[in-house]
Design a protein around this motif. Structure first.
Motif, short mmCIF file in Angstrom:
data_model
loop_
_atom_site.label_atom_id
_atom_site.label_comp_id
_atom_site.label_asym_id
_atom_site.label_seq_id
_atom_site.Cartn_x
_atom_site.Cartn_y
_atom_site.Cartn_z
N VAL A 1 0.76 -0.88 -0.14
CA VAL A 1 0.32 0.12 -0.27
C VAL A 1 0.93 1.49 -0.19
O VAL A 1 2.26 1.44 0.95
CB VAL A 1 -0.57 -0.07 0.89
CG1 VAL A 1 -0.20 0.03 2.71
CG2 VAL A 1 -1.93 1.22 1.21
N GLY A 2 1.00 2.42 -1.26
CA GLY A 2 1.71 3.27 -1.40
C GLY A 2 1.56 3.99 -2.65
O GLY A 2 0.75 3.16 -3.43
N LYS A 3 2.43 4.93 -2.45
CA LYS A 3 2.18 5.23 -4.06
C LYS A 3 2.55 4.44 -5.23
O LYS A 3 4.09 3.50 -4.87
CB LYS A 3 3.15 6.80 -4.13
CG LYS A 3 3.50 7.43 -5.29
CD LYS A 3 4.05 9.05 -5.13
CE LYS A 3 4.03 9.38 -6.51
NZ LYS A 3 5.29 10.72 -6.49
N GLY A 4 1.94 4.41 -6.31
CA GLY A 4 2.88 3.51 -7.10
C GLY A 4 2.65 2.33 -7.00
O GLY A 4 3.43 1.41 -7.25
N ALA A 5 1.91 2.02 -5.77
CA ALA A 5 1.80 -0.01 -5.60
C ALA A 5 1.36 -0.74 -6.58
O ALA A 5 2.75 -1.91 -6.39
CB ALA A 5 1.28 -0.07 -4.42
N GLY A 6 0.64 -1.50 -7.59
CA GLY A 6 0.70 -1.68 -8.27
C GLY A 6 1.62 -1.80 -9.38
O GLY A 6 1.86 -3.25 -9.67
N ASP A 7 2.48 -0.62 -9.24
CA ASP A 7 3.94 -1.18 -9.98
C ASP A 7 5.16 -2.00 -9.44
O ASP A 7 6.05 -2.93 -9.89
CB ASP A 7 4.49 0.16 -10.68
CG ASP A 7 3.96 1.08 -11.61
OD1 ASP A 7 3.26 0.38 -12.50
OD2 ASP A 7 3.65 2.31 -11.39
N LEU A 8 5.64 -1.46 -8.08
CA LEU A 8 5.81 -2.08 -7.84
C LEU A 8 5.79 -3.01 -7.09
O LEU A 8 6.57 -4.04 -6.54
CB LEU A 8 5.80 -1.21 -5.72
CG LEU A 8 6.59 0.81 -5.76
CD1 LEU A 8 5.67 0.94 -4.89
CD2 LEU A 8 7.42 0.34 -6.43
N LEU A 9 4.80 -4.16 -7.67
CA LEU A 9 4.20 -5.52 -6.97
C LEU A 9 4.72 -6.51 -7.89
O LEU A 9 4.82 -7.38 -7.69
CB LEU A 9 2.65 -4.89 -7.02
CG LEU A 9 2.13 -6.77 -5.98
CD1 LEU A 9 2.28 -6.88 -4.53
CD2 LEU A 9 0.37 -7.07 -6.83
#
Length: 471
Positions: free
Chosen positions: A405-413
């Motif tokens: 959970v956080g800014k840009g979480a979808g990319d970080l995942l």
């Protein structure tokens, strides 16, 4: 007399899944018929993923103006032209639309029929006065908003995700029934664009996600000024002078507009699946692990197949079908490995098992590690330290699940998606070199934390002391 068309593959539904199968099959030399009664591109392009993200982007700009002072820039209340915001939304749709257009697919050699399809037999459909016979059929009709039978709902106008992007006047007070991803995304976007917003959820907000992570999203929604009512059932809808009233357990919430966002249902109505020998239930068409229906010549993909209702899953299903139908490879659906993202601010992304499910399945034979963005230099520089990376492994370090959970979480995942798909251990992340300063460093730091208790234990300290003898 109906004209008869013979094809190798007949696809019903021109959403992301259907279009992917059509493009792949046509480019591999197969004769393809594509039937679509609505807009090309389906829900994702026209009423789902694309318009919602465009609206969220506009709302994000408004939010940034309000909070610019933390960077030494004067904050102000943005002057939101809601009609112009919707122009932006529809311009984005129009920009992407040619990729999904009838013209493009006809250019690939696909026969496109813009009519409703109905089965008249196990290997025949009719559409617009034409009869289509095919070796294989693919049902990719997607899903539509589920509208529950709430007393009084039919007496008031209301939005669903299929209609809300046609609204050009900012609601004074938007009531959202449903606290899932669609409800949360639309609630926050409208609030940041200046509307008062209330969410009514019968369970807890984002109840399919890890509660430790969803709490961070909920806190931001409340900070934005959204009123969240959880564990409350909408018993009755009434028309009021202000617009609409929603009666819950002990009170009536009055607003100007209503959005129904309580889920989706598979689109199987009027297909006459019985004539084709295709069985279905409330959740969707029954399919096996190769996405074949009870009629083995008819496949179902995407939302209508009753699994995870995400655009990327529909695209994945299409790849499974291409291997099964065209390459004759017994490819199996493994959508359980699909990630999902709620595009709120902060974003919430998950893949694999969450902590609760992992404990139910593996007991105490799991290890949970976290790394907060509060300890990430890029997040500190951006003054946005909300959230964390949370990873669940087995006792040997094999990654079972990850949530961010956080800014840009979808990319970080995405690295965690690769790790789980390929069965990698968390050590993979300690071995990589992460560029500094990036939020992606948190993925490496959380992996390092998995080893920290062992690495800095008295036993390791003793070993280092012994090795020092050889200095």
């Amino acid at each position: 007399m109906a004209k008869t068309i013979s094809a190798d593959i007949c696809i019903i539904g021109a959403g992301s899944g259907g279009l992917s199968v059509a493009a792949g099959a046509a480019q591999l030399g197969r004769k393809v018929v594509l039937i679509e009664k609505g807009d090309m591109g389906g829900d994702c392009l026209n009423t789902g993923c694309v318009p919602s993200k465009a609206l969220i982007a506009a709302a994000g700009r408004a939010h940034a103006i309000r909070h610019a002072d933390k960077f030494g820039i004067r904050s102000s209340e943005p002057d939101v032209d809601f009609g112009a915001v919707m122009d932006h939304v529809h311009n984005v749709i129009a920009t992407i639309a040619p990729v999904d257009s009838q013209e493009r697919f006809e250019g690939l050699g696909v026969t496109v029929i813009r009519e409703h399809a109905t089965f008249i037999g196990p290997r025949e459909v009719v559409a617009g006065g034409q009869k289509i016979k095919a070796k294989h059929f693919v049902i990719a009709t997607g899903s539509t908003p589920f509208v529950p039978p709430i007393d009084g709902l039919s007496s008031v106008p209301f939005f669903t995700n299929e209609t809300i992007f046609e609204n050009r006047e900012r609601p004074d007070h938007l009531i959202v029934i449903g606290g899932g991803p669609i409800g949360v995304e639309m609630a926050q976007a409208h609030r940041r664009l200046g509307a008062k917003v209330t969410i009514i959820e019968g369970d807890r907000l984002l109840n399919k996600d890890d509660p430790e992570l969803t709490a961070i999203v909920a806190n931001q929604l409340r900070e934005d000024g959204i009123d969240i009512v959880e564990g409350a059932k909408a018993n009755k809808i009434i028309k009021t002078d202000a617009g609409v009233g929603v009666n819950i357990d002990d009170r009536t919430i009055v607003g100007s507009h209503l959005l129904m966002a309580v889920g989706r249902k598979p689109t199987v109505d009027d297909l006459n699946l019985e004539a084709a020998g295709v069985e279905y239930e409330r959740s969707g068409i029954k399919v096996d692990d190769r996405l074949r229906s009870t009629n083995k010549r008819i496949f179902a993909i995407g939302d209508v197949a009753g699994g995870k209702q995400f655009t990327h899953v529909a695209g994945y299903h299409a790849s499974v079908l291409v291997r099964n139908i065209l390459f004759k490879m017994p490819a199996k659906n493994n959508e359980g490995l699909a990630p999902h993202v709620t595009y709120a601010d902060p974003e919430l992304a998950q893949i694999g098992l969450d902590e609760k499910t992992a404990r139910e399945k593996h007991g105490d034979e799991i290890k949970v590690v976290r790394w907060p963005f509060l300890e990430n230099d890029r997040a500190l520089a951006e003054r946005d330290t909300r959230g964390m990376v949370k990873v669940i492994t087995d006792k040997k370090g094999v990654v079972l699940g990850a949530g961010i959970v956080g800014k840009g979480a979808g990319d970080l995942l995405q690295p965690w998606t690769l790790a789980i798909t390929s069965g990698q251990k968390i050590k993979t992340f300690t071995d990589m070199i992460a560029p500094y300063p990036t939020r992606g460093e948190a993925n490496k730091r959380v992996a390092g934390d998995w080893y920290s208790k062992t690495l800095f234990s008295p036993r390791t300290r003793k070993l280092i002391s012994l090795l020092a003898i050889f200095d």
